[in-house]
Design an enzyme around this catalytic site. Structure first.
Site, PDB file in Angstrom:
ATOM      1  CD  GLN A  28      -2.726  -1.363   0.280  1.00 52.93           C
ATOM      2  OE1 GLN A  28      -3.753  -0.823   0.114  1.00 52.93           O
ATOM      3  NE2 GLN A  28      -2.620  -2.396  -0.565  1.00 52.93           N
ATOM      4  CB  SER A  48     -12.002   1.393  -4.924  1.00 52.10           C
ATOM      5  OG  SER A  48     -10.710   1.006  -4.761  1.00 52.10           O
ATOM      6  N   GLY A 108     -11.945   2.779   4.067  1.00 51.30           N
ATOM      7  CA  GLY A 108     -11.007   1.632   3.254  1.00 51.30           C
ATOM      8  C   GLY A 108     -10.106   2.534   2.478  1.00 51.30           C
ATOM      9  CG  HIS A 109      -7.453   0.098  -0.088  1.00 52.16           C
ATOM     10  ND1 HIS A 109      -6.624  -0.797  -0.081  1.00 52.16           N
ATOM     11  CD2 HIS A 109      -8.751  -0.179  -0.538  1.00 52.16           C
ATOM     12  CE1 HIS A 109      -7.224  -1.943  -0.665  1.00 52.16           C
ATOM     13  NE2 HIS A 109      -8.511  -1.558  -1.031  1.00 52.16           N
ATOM     14  CG  ASN A 110      -6.924   3.477  -3.528  1.00 55.11           C
ATOM     15  OD1 ASN A 110      -6.336   2.637  -3.104  1.00 55.11           O
ATOM     16  ND2 ASN A 110      -6.378   4.493  -4.453  1.00 55.11           N
TER      17      ASN A 110
END
Length: 335
Positions: free
Chosen positions: A200, A261, A241-243
């Site tokens: 990441q 995402s 969460g990521h993105n």
């Protein structure tokens, strides 16, 4: 510090009914108010407290007309609910003074740059290459990883962890225990049945005027940035969460989670324990009821409830039928 009804009315743009020299020293709820306190009435359900409470001053809205004599001094404003918010900010400003200086028990890298009037509390850690703006308050045991950037007037409460490379804007508040920039949940299955971690390498960017609640976690992007835009308010115990991208002036209540995402639009409202699945778009102005689960794209300004979330009117009609089913089934069995 005491404030007179006259000064408060002038500050709020209101009018005084009663003695303008009456002074108060704190703000209270209308059902608990005592002498030397000011309270407000915005919800008609609480009107009966107006005639029995012991407050010296009460804020009321222009449209409200008392049905009985009122003992406290009244300050009439356009909107009592908005006025009390402004007044709370005033009292908070008067009683809170920014700390300054650096505790000798803090660890600040010699390559870090600190602005004017910054406070660094005991056992805080500021890593290499960090840039901290003017008047930032960094409380005890805060960890700023390498190359973290903080804007001006931001408050970071005890125990916050901000991982390397993350960017925090100006006039933000980050409450105790929040973690910003931890690894996103990225693992790739391998032929032998195991999972290989996906690096990441992105960061988190939090823009200005944002508030992040206690023990909330915002994951760093796999690549690029996880984005929290201007004016976003995140409650306690939220997982981003990521993105993920959260649009400007969106508010999210406690225990909600947004999977990787997904994009949340501007001016959205997510109730407590809402779950948003990954890789979807929640349109601008969407409102989602508590404990709902969103599994697909939404349209602008929709109001959704349920799991999977549907239009709230359809949800209520379906629920009205659903909750009658046990009783209906019993009748059929008896027959």
């Amino acid at each position: 510090m005491n404030l007179s009804a006259k000064i408060i009315a002038e500050y709020l743009g209101g009018n005084v009914i009663g003695n303008p020299d009456t002074e108060v020293s704190s703000v209270a709820r209308i059902e608990q108010a005592k002498a030397k306190q000011i309270c407000f009435l915005a919800n008609p359900k609480y009107e009966h407290y107006l005639y029995t409470n012991k407050a010296d001053v009460v804020l009321i809205s222009q449209k409200f007309v008392p049905r009985e004599p009122v003992a406290p001094v009244l300050i009439v404003v356009e909107d009592a609910y908005q006025a009390i918010t402004i007044l709370l900010e005033l009292f908070n400003t008067l009683k809170t003074k920014n700390k300054r200086g650096r505790s000798f028990r803090a660890k600040v890298s010699w390559t870090a740059k600190l602005g004017k009037g910054v406070y660094v509390g005991p056992f805080a850690h500021i890593g290499k290459g960090c840039e901290v703006g003017d008047r930032v308050q960094i409380y005890t045991r805060v960890y700023l990883g390498e190359q973290v950037k903080i804007g001006t007037n931001t408050i970071i409460y005890p125990g916050v962890t901000i991982y390397p490379g993350c960017v925090i804007g100006s006039d933000c508040v980050i409450h105790a225990g929040a973690v910003i920039g931890s690894d996103g949940f990225g693992f790739a299955p391998t032929p032998d049945g195991l999972y290989k971690k996906i690096p990441q390498i992105g960061n988190v960017v939090v823009e200005d005027h944002t508030e992040i609640g206690a023990n909330t976690v915002i994951d760093r992007a796999t690549m690029g940035s996880t984005l929290i835009h201007t004016g976003v308010k995140l409650d306690n115990l939220i997982q981003i969460g990521h993105n993920v991208e959260v649009g400007a002036n969106t508010v999210i209540a406690a225990q909600s989670g947004v999977a990787g995402s997904s994009k949340i639009g501007k001016n959205c409202q997510l109730g407590g324990q809402v779950g948003v699945t990954g890789h979807i778009k929640v349109a601008d102005g969407t409102r989602i009821g508590a404990q709902s689960g969103v599994s697909g794209h939404t349209k602008p300004n929709e109001i959704l409830m349920g799991t999977p979330a549907i239009d709230y009117r359809t949800y209520y009609k379906a629920y009205a039928i659903f909750k009658q089913q046990p009783a209906q089934k019993c009748k059929e069995i008896v027959k």
